[in-house]
Design an enzyme around this catalytic site. Structure first.
Site, PDB file in Angstrom:
ATOM      1  N   PHE A 115       0.855  -1.181   0.000  1.00  0.00           N
ATOM      2  CA  PHE A 115       0.000   0.000   0.000  1.00  0.00           C
ATOM      3  C   PHE A 115       0.896   1.237   0.000  1.00  0.00           C
ATOM      4  O   PHE A 115       2.088   1.136   0.309  1.00  0.00           O
ATOM      5  CB  PHE A 115      -0.899  -0.009   1.240  1.00  0.00           C
ATOM      6  CG  PHE A 115      -2.374  -0.083   0.943  1.00  0.00           C
ATOM      7  CD1 PHE A 115      -2.871  -0.950  -0.007  1.00  0.00           C
ATOM      8  CD2 PHE A 115      -3.291   0.727   1.625  1.00  0.00           C
ATOM      9  CE1 PHE A 115      -4.236  -1.028  -0.278  1.00  0.00           C
ATOM     10  CE2 PHE A 115      -4.649   0.657   1.366  1.00  0.00           C
ATOM     11  CZ  PHE A 115      -5.126  -0.213   0.414  1.00  0.00           C
ATOM     12  N   GLN A 228      -7.616  14.706   3.806  1.00  0.00           N
ATOM     13  CA  GLN A 228      -6.942  13.890   2.798  1.00  0.00           C
ATOM     14  C   GLN A 228      -7.743  13.803   1.503  1.00  0.00           C
ATOM     15  O   GLN A 228      -8.934  13.522   1.524  1.00  0.00           O
ATOM     16  CB  GLN A 228      -6.729  12.478   3.330  1.00  0.00           C
ATOM     17  CG  GLN A 228      -6.118  11.533   2.311  1.00  0.00           C
ATOM     18  CD  GLN A 228      -5.585  10.276   2.966  1.00  0.00           C
ATOM     19  OE1 GLN A 228      -6.332   9.341   3.214  1.00  0.00           O
ATOM     20  NE2 GLN A 228      -4.307  10.271   3.280  1.00  0.00           N
ATOM     21  N   HIS A 230      -8.039  11.582  -1.722  1.00  0.00           N
ATOM     22  CA  HIS A 230      -7.651  10.263  -2.222  1.00  0.00           C
ATOM     23  C   HIS A 230      -7.373  10.380  -3.712  1.00  0.00           C
ATOM     24  O   HIS A 230      -8.155  10.981  -4.440  1.00  0.00           O
ATOM     25  CB  HIS A 230      -8.765   9.257  -1.960  1.00  0.00           C
ATOM     26  CG  HIS A 230      -8.346   7.840  -2.151  1.00  0.00           C
ATOM     27  ND1 HIS A 230      -8.049   7.312  -3.381  1.00  0.00           N
ATOM     28  CD2 HIS A 230      -8.145   6.832  -1.255  1.00  0.00           C
ATOM     29  CE1 HIS A 230      -7.694   6.041  -3.232  1.00  0.00           C
ATOM     30  NE2 HIS A 230      -7.749   5.726  -1.958  1.00  0.00           N
ATOM     31  N   LEU A 240     -15.126   5.948  -4.709  1.00  0.00           N
ATOM     32  CA  LEU A 240     -13.713   5.576  -4.600  1.00  0.00           C
ATOM     33  C   LEU A 240     -13.330   4.359  -5.441  1.00  0.00           C
ATOM     34  O   LEU A 240     -14.071   3.402  -5.540  1.00  0.00           O
ATOM     35  CB  LEU A 240     -13.403   5.260  -3.131  1.00  0.00           C
ATOM     36  CG  LEU A 240     -11.934   5.010  -2.820  1.00  0.00           C
ATOM     37  CD1 LEU A 240     -11.214   6.330  -2.688  1.00  0.00           C
ATOM     38  CD2 LEU A 240     -11.775   4.205  -1.548  1.00  0.00           C
ATOM     39  N   GLU A 243      -7.128   2.115  -3.314  1.00  0.00           N
ATOM     40  CA  GLU A 243      -5.674   2.161  -3.454  1.00  0.00           C
ATOM     41  C   GLU A 243      -5.132   0.763  -3.765  1.00  0.00           C
ATOM     42  O   GLU A 243      -4.050   0.607  -4.350  1.00  0.00           O
ATOM     43  CB  GLU A 243      -5.066   2.674  -2.131  1.00  0.00           C
ATOM     44  CG  GLU A 243      -3.569   2.791  -2.135  1.00  0.00           C
ATOM     45  CD  GLU A 243      -3.084   3.768  -1.065  1.00  0.00           C
ATOM     46  OE1 GLU A 243      -3.695   4.850  -0.924  1.00  0.00           O
ATOM     47  OE2 GLU A 243      -2.113   3.453  -0.370  1.00  0.00           O
ATOM     48  N   ARG A 274      -0.418   9.349  -0.086  1.00  0.00           N
ATOM     49  CA  ARG A 274      -1.557   9.904  -0.816  1.00  0.00           C
ATOM     50  C   ARG A 274      -1.442  11.390  -1.113  1.00  0.00           C
ATOM     51  O   ARG A 274      -1.860  11.850  -2.174  1.00  0.00           O
ATOM     52  CB  ARG A 274      -2.845   9.644  -0.040  1.00  0.00           C
ATOM     53  CG  ARG A 274      -3.243   8.199  -0.096  1.00  0.00           C
ATOM     54  CD  ARG A 274      -4.524   7.943   0.646  1.00  0.00           C
ATOM     55  NE  ARG A 274      -4.833   6.519   0.540  1.00  0.00           N
ATOM     56  CZ  ARG A 274      -5.800   5.916   1.215  1.00  0.00           C
ATOM     57  NH1 ARG A 274      -6.556   6.615   2.051  1.00  0.00           N
ATOM     58  NH2 ARG A 274      -6.012   4.640   1.063  1.00  0.00           N
ATOM     59  N   HIS A 338     -11.617  12.781   1.064  1.00  0.00           N
ATOM     60  CA  HIS A 338     -11.734  11.387   1.491  1.00  0.00           C
ATOM     61  C   HIS A 338     -11.707  11.175   2.995  1.00  0.00           C
ATOM     62  O   HIS A 338     -12.521  10.448   3.543  1.00  0.00           O
ATOM     63  CB  HIS A 338     -10.577  10.615   0.857  1.00  0.00           C
ATOM     64  CG  HIS A 338     -10.553   9.158   1.178  1.00  0.00           C
ATOM     65  ND1 HIS A 338     -11.598   8.325   0.860  1.00  0.00           N
ATOM     66  CD2 HIS A 338      -9.600   8.374   1.768  1.00  0.00           C
ATOM     67  CE1 HIS A 338     -11.304   7.087   1.254  1.00  0.00           C
ATOM     68  NE2 HIS A 338     -10.115   7.098   1.814  1.00  0.00           N
ATOM     69  N   ARG A 373      -2.701  10.666   6.427  1.00  0.00           N
ATOM     70  CA  ARG A 373      -2.856   9.285   6.869  1.00  0.00           C
ATOM     71  C   ARG A 373      -2.412   8.323   5.775  1.00  0.00           C
ATOM     72  O   ARG A 373      -2.617   8.573   4.591  1.00  0.00           O
ATOM     73  CB  ARG A 373      -4.331   9.030   7.183  1.00  0.00           C
ATOM     74  CG  ARG A 373      -4.742   7.593   7.134  1.00  0.00           C
ATOM     75  CD  ARG A 373      -6.185   7.386   7.469  1.00  0.00           C
ATOM     76  NE  ARG A 373      -7.087   7.492   6.340  1.00  0.00           N
ATOM     77  CZ  ARG A 373      -7.438   6.473   5.551  1.00  0.00           C
ATOM     78  NH1 ARG A 373      -6.926   5.281   5.737  1.00  0.00           N
ATOM     79  NH2 ARG A 373      -8.290   6.645   4.565  1.00  0.00           N
TER      80      ARG A 373
END
Ligand code: FAD
Ligand code: FES
Lengths: 562, 327
Positions: A115, A228, A230, A240, A243, A274, A338, A373
């Site tokens: 990730f 954040q 995304h 969404l 990821e 991100r 996000h 994050r």
């Protein structure tokens, strides 16, 4: 008047709320969940990609902690991050034993995918329905333990007497009659606030209620300016694309067909953190290398089999919402609002500075995410700090003396608000959707990825204007049963307050850090700004900003590259 | 594009209040039914009640009947529902009481979920870390578990329409998820309960409607069939359904015919006198109407059909194929 009484009231039945309730119950407290949605409808169920923990033999909790601190652009409290990363493996194993059907490796162990921003593949997953699969299992445990659930109860405010939390006021949607819910401790677990933006990846119910309610009652909100974006959301709906698509090897391409991330993150490419990827995309789009205001997410080279097994949900969503089959075509994506890094300020046990109030999950700020994050860290946040808040609240109620019953007078303020709104039917006031829409577009424009003084000034003026117009908001439904119109007005009032704190925090923070990029202050400034923004609500509804130190343990701030 | 809607309105506390309201809203191409209904709620009629949250087919809130069939509003394009000159018909889910407009009382469904012991039971010693399980098994469990409990199948289930006790397609799919999970150590108990419960797995009529309306491709009916198979394979005693299946197959293998006279006693139990007596009047009526070929049953007359060897070969082949597949 109906009065309900429990030791611990948990507001919200997403992963954080249910995990907290389970732990409070295990620790002997009489606990109840109060939730505006049925638990299974909570937004945690929409999480796709995965949940992090250093399970691998070559991985270590220290490495997870370091990645998290670096991802946070050094704004996370390092003591909290250490607890977070160290307790993660135990929590994942517990979820597995409860029945979570984690995807496996060849030899039957929990599989992990790479990730963004992570030095190791440490994201555990269930195809691309990770949140849903875990949410089901955690709800099963709530049923097994026989925990009381007040579902479709909308919490409107906290009851605070003599500086201590005594419970909440809630409206059962089915009757519309406000009820006093008395509790010695309240755990807020109401999730995110994505809906202050339009569009957003967040569900329609993600309106930041718990933050607004706590803020109103005197609890401070921390680091609210950090939102954040995304990197991969669909253009119009904001829905969404996980990821995980990049984790499995997907590319991001610009209109010239270039894998542009090489320019911005030569080592990690699409799997930089991100904030970095979203800024890169927006730069490509702004410089004319976008397509329809988007870039392309291309997973064709992964092949149909892998896509169908590991990314089937997003494949279907892209077909349903954009007529694009990712097996054959790249899908258009752009950065979308996000995740709220900010939230109700708490310590590592979820306790807020207001006695009797605890918070966990996305509505809380512990802080482990700092200014940005990492993917897969927020589900983990709900589990680790949900559990810890449950333990702490159960311990807290044991040492609080029993108090007298709360009188009906507690309801007066909310009853008045409702009566005033009921009287607006047919008036010339504005519908909540109009104000909400303007707020959402303004937030995207002015409090987006790139920020600057001028826009933030105008954002602040706009919020004040919208708050003024909200005074004349018009309610159309004056019925009692399932009055969603009333609910949406309660939500909107809270969102305006929370958005105000976000804008004010962003305007004040004259540096660039994590998700907060000031074009007029492009550098990170540790000397002046390595600190948390703490917003308290003033009498007139505007935020009072103070600053708190960041807790450092092992990791000194360094230049951040991926 | 203009979207024309005809929406059923109702206040559940006033049973006579049901009526239809029509709305026309201007929507972008590609708008979903949920987008259109929210447009109505936000700008045309603030009193319209419906459930929604994720708008990405994952929270299960927005199931409703569109043009007479249960669907997720957020997964259904309004343009696909257009009816020529007729407005799109929007109604609440069936087989459950209405609270208001499109909001139904799903408790009837959650009660059924609670009947299947909806959590993993594992009393054995805990493994040191995670359980070691095959990836494929977890994929199968995850597929069944990706049911979002939206209630579309419950709404349109034809058995639930006539039998309120039927546990129902979604709850059975959930039950399958535990039966299929090697970490659960109560498989036998679960199979027994599912087989013998009032409204258990044998009451499904295989009408396939749950498979057709499911927005997540869970194929609840197939799960029910898988459960039946497991009940039979595990040799679970006591279920009429399992015995019915065995008797049915036995008869065909023996004679190449369905021996309906023996089918009943073999299904309910040869010595189940009360039940057999209860069925007697029906049996006489059938006999009179020529629907019970009793003659074929008498040992003297009961000859297998001409191609019986072929029939038996078919049975044996099917059996060995299944064994192969298991390996
Ligand atoms: C599309 C999407 C995908 C994501 N994927 C990932 C991922 O792969 N990995 C990861 O780590 N994170 C992911 N995240 C983030 C993560 O899912 C969320 O941050 C997390 O699930 C929040 O959980 P929660 O328990 O705090 O809140 P939620 O699950 O949102 O639950 C909030 C609860 O509060 C209740 N509630 C709210 N207001 C009230 C009120 N006024 N009164 C009563 N009840 C109320 C709601 O009914 C609900 O039960 C994703 C987020 C999104 C939007
Ligand atoms: S809104 Fe969640 S499934 Fe439709």
């Amino acid at each position: 008047m109906t009065v309900f009484q429990h030791d611990v009231l948990v507001i919200g039945a997403g992963l954080a709320g249910m995990r907290a309730a389970i732990e409070a119950a295990r620790n002997g407290a009489d606990v109840a969940l109060v939730t505006k949605l049925h638990p299974m409808r909570s937004h945690s169920g929409a999480a796709q990609g995965g949940i992090n923990a250093a399970l691998g033999e070559e991985d270590s909790w220290e490495s997870h902690a370091f990645d998290t601190v670096k991802g946070s652009d050094y704004l996370a409290d390092q003591d909290a991050v250490e607890i977070f990363a160290r307790e993660a493996p135990g929590d994942i194993i517990e979820l597995e034993r409860m029945g979570t059907s984690f995807s496996r490796t060849e030899d039957g162990k929990i599989a992990q995918r790479p990730f963004g921003g992570a030095g190791f593949p440490r994201t555990c997953f269930i195809a691309d329905i990770t949140g849903q699969a875990i949410l089901h299992v955690v709800y099963e445990q709530v049923l097994k333990l026989g925990i009381t659930v007040y579902q479709e109860y909308f919490c409107t405010s906290l009851i605070v007497e003599d500086g201590e939390v005594r419970g909440v006021i809630a409206m059962p949607m089915i009757t519309g009659d406000l009820a006093v819910m008395q509790g010695k401790a309240v755990i807020m677990a109401t999730g995110g606030l994505g809906r202050v933006y339009a569009p957003t990846t967040n569900a329609i119910a993600c309106t930041g209620d718990g933050m607004a309610i706590s803020y109103m009652a005197g609890a401070p909100l921390q680091d609210m300016e950090f939102m954040q974006f995304h990197p991969t959301s669909l253009k119009d709906s904001g829905v969404l694309m996980t990821e995980g698509a990049r984790g499995e090897g997907g590319y991001l391409l610009n209109s010239e067909g270039d894998r542009f991330m090489g320019k911005y993150a030569p080592n990690k490419f699409e799997l930089a953190s991100r904030d970095v990827v979203s800024r890169a995309e927006q730069t490509e789009i702004n410089e004319g290398r976008g397509i329809d205001g988007c870039v392309l997410l291309d997973v064709r080279h992964l092949g149909e089999e892998k896509i169908s097994e590991r990314l089937w949900q997003i494949r279907e969503l892209a077909i349903d919402l954009t007529n694009t089959d990712m097996v054959h075509e790249p899908v258009k994506v752009r950065p979308g609002a996000h995740y709220a890094m900010g939230g109700i300020k708490t310590d590592v046990d979820g306790a807020a500075p207001l006695p009797g109030l605890f918070a966990a999950g996305e509505c809380a700020n512990v802080s482990v995410h700092g200014s940005n994050r990492l993917g897969g860290n927020s589900l983990l946040d709900t589990i680790v700090f949900g559990r810890r808040a449950g333990v702490a609240a159960a311990a807290y109620v044991k040492q609080v003396a029993s108090k007298s019953q709360i009188s009906e007078a507690a309801l007066a303020e909310d009853q008045n608000r409702i009566q005033q709104w009921m009287a607006t039917k047919g008036s010339g006031g504005e519908r909540p959707a109009v104000i909400r829409g303007e707020m959402g577009r303004m937030m995207r424009e002015d409090l987006g990825i790139f920020r600057a003084r001028e826009k933030l000034d105008s954002a602040l003026a706009k919020i004040v204007e919208l708050k003024g117009r909200f005074e004349n908001v018009r309610l159309e439904d004056t019925g009692k049963v399932f009055n969603l119109d009333l609910l949406s007005i309660f939500e909107l009032g809270g969102m305006l307050d929370v958005a105000h704190a976000m804008v004010a925090g962003a305007l004040a923070r004259e540096e660039s850090r994590g998700a907060h990029t000031r074009l007029d202050f492009p550098e990170r400034n540790d000397e002046k700004w390595l600190k948390h923004t703490v917003a308290s609500r003033k009498e007139d509804g505007s935020p009072q900003l103070d600053y708190a130190d960041v807790t450092m343990t092992k990791w000194e701030p360094e230049v951040r590259t991926y | 594009m203009d979207v024309r809607l005809k929406v059923k309105r109702q206040d559940g506390t006033q049973p006579d209040s049901s009526h239809y309201d029509e709305y026309t809203v201007e929507m972008p191409e590609g708008a979903t039914m949920l987008d259109a209904l929210l447009q109505v709620r936000d700008y045309e009629d603030g009193g319209l009640a419906l459930r929604y949250s994720c708008r990405s087919s994952i929270c299960g809130s927005c199931a409703m009947r569109v043009n007479g069939r249960a669907r997720l509003a957020c997964k259904t394009k309004a343009s696909d529902m257009a009816n020529g000159d007729e407005p799109i018909l929007v109604e609440p889910l069936g087989n459950m009481p209405v609270i208001k407009d499109l909001v139904t009382d799903m408790e009837v469904h959650w009660d059924k979920v609670r009947r299947i012991t909806p959590w993993l039971e594992n009393s054995g010693p805990e493994p040191e870390r995670e359980h070691i399980v095959m990836h494929e098994t977890m994929v199968d469990v995850s597929n069944a578990l990706s049911c979002i409990q939206c209630g579309a199948c419950v709404s349109d289930c034809t058995v639930l329409e006539v039998d309120k006790h039927f546990i129902g397609p979604a709850a059975f799919a959930k039950a399958y998820r535990f039966v299929g999970d090697p970490r659960d150590d109560t498989t036998m108990d679960r199979l027994k309960a599912l087989s013998s419960a009032k409204g258990g797995i044998w009451d499904c009529t295989r009408c396939n409607i749950c498979v057709e309306v499911c927005p997540k491709d869970i194929r609840p009916m197939d799960r029910i069939m898988q459960l039946r198979e497991q009940v039979v394979n595990a040799g679970v005693e006591g279920g009429i359904g399992a015995r019915h299946g065995t008797a049915f197959a036995g008869s065909v293998r023996r004679t190449g015919r369905l021996d309906e006279v023996r089918l009943l006693p073999e299904s309910v139990g040869m010595f189940n006198a009360p039940r057999l007596l209860k069925e007697l009047p029906g049996a006489f009526r059938m006999m009179r109407a020529g629907k019970l070929p009793w003659k074929d049953t008498l040992p003297l007359f009961s000859k297998p059909i001409a191609g019986i060897a072929h029939v038996r070969r078919l049975f044996d082949n099917a059996r060995s194929e299944k064994k192969e597949a298991k390996r």
